[in-house]
Design an enzyme around this catalytic site. Sequence first.
Site, PDB file in Angstrom:
ATOM      1  N   THR A   1       0.737  -1.224   0.315  1.00 44.89           N
ATOM      2  CA  THR A   1      -0.075   0.237  -0.310  1.00 44.89           C
ATOM      3  C   THR A   1       0.741   1.003   0.215  1.00 44.89           C
ATOM      4  OG1 THR A   1      -1.798   1.182   1.104  1.00 44.89           O
ATOM      5  CG2 THR A   1       0.091  -0.322   2.071  1.00 44.89           C
ATOM      6  N   GLY A   2       0.521   2.117  -0.329  1.00 43.32           N
ATOM      7  CA  GLY A   2       1.209   3.409  -1.408  1.00 43.32           C
ATOM      8  C   GLY A   2       1.618   4.134  -2.085  1.00 43.32           C
TER       9      GLY A   2
HETATM   10  N1  ASP Z   1      -0.869   1.798  -3.834  1.00 41.59           N
HETATM   11  C1  ASP Z   1      -2.356   2.611  -4.204  1.00 41.59           C
HETATM   12  C2  ASP Z   1      -1.700   3.229  -5.565  1.00 41.59           C
HETATM   13  O1  ASP Z   1      -0.902   3.853  -5.967  1.00 41.59           O
HETATM   14  C3  ASP Z   1      -2.956   3.756  -3.287  1.00 41.59           C
HETATM   15  C4  ASP Z   1      -2.279   2.975  -2.076  1.00 41.59           C
HETATM   16  O2  ASP Z   1      -2.288   2.177  -1.529  1.00 41.59           O
HETATM   17  O3  ASP Z   1      -2.852   4.582  -1.828  1.00 41.59           O
HETATM   18  O4  ASP Z   1      -2.469   3.567  -6.647  1.00 41.59           O
END
Ligand code: ASP
Length: 331
Positions: free
Chosen positions: A241-242
């Site tokens: 995530t991220g």
């Molecule tokens: N990983 C996701 C993306 O880049 C967003 C997130 O997990 O905050 O779309």
Amino acid sequence: MKTRRNFIKISALGSAALVTSSCMSSEKDNKTPVKHPKKILKPIVISTWRHGIQANADAWEILNRGGKAIDAVEKGVMVVESDPSNQSVGFGGLPDRDGFVTLDACIMDENNSCGAVAFLQNIENPIAVARKVMDETPHVLLVGEGALQFAKEKGFKTINLLTKKSKKAWEEWKMKSKYTPVINSENHDTIGMLALDSNGNLSGACTTSGMAYKLHGRVGDSPIIGAGLFVDNEVGAACATGVGEAVMRIAGSAIVVELMRNGMSPNEACKTAVERIIKKHKSLKNLQVGFLALNKNGEVGGYSIYAGFNYAVQSETQTTLLDAKYNRERD
Ligand code: ASP
């Protein structure tokens, strides 16, 4: 029945002595004596962020009655996709720069079968479409109009994903007109879920509306097998995530799984992948990434660049939200 070969592979996961800094197993490592396996904790399901608590509860209903990990992860993440109050996943997600909610999702099972959709619009549960791509096509990834057409053919109803709340947030953002991913904001993150079922099989799912106010057409790590999610039933599973761009640059989830194959614990593997991202980026400003991992023994771990990443765990013995370890406080 457990073969001797599988027994040795499982044993390798329990051995801290095998921790190395390289990513791939060497011939020498494969011959290193290994400890006996710890007691395997199964079933178990883990998922990213606080929204993972409810998602795990739904997945647990399947796991607890002896169901398959692949069915559990699909059902589990659907709760979050369908929740309009969650502005980072599925229905109610924050839109892109032009006001379109575009969704990315992928799913992977114990046989390395996988399916994914990206840049999909107007479908409430992209993970269920990804599952159909996996089960009913010879492909892995469908995108955009093609993915939508496929979903409609499979009987998925189209809906408007942009809720009043998200439309208002987007309109306010447009006034400021900045493109700045926000770090550590609850409600701004993917749900990644990993499960080990009572038969000892691993599966994972990952679904998101992506980075809020992204460029139209942008796809992140979440639907990319090996980046947002990876499962290898001999070893373990990982998800991310991220900031997806940073995860993709190091093939993040695949790397975490390979590090576990090489003997690292889930925590150590997530930490090493985070350190690799840190090493490969000149600036870490606003660059939050978190990895989550589960190995074949039912051991879990998570690690992020900045403080604030947490994950939900559900097993027979615990229902909890854990704070992941991290490399640094805010920048
Ligand atoms: N990983 C996701 C993306 O880049 C967003 C997130 O997990 O905050 O779309």
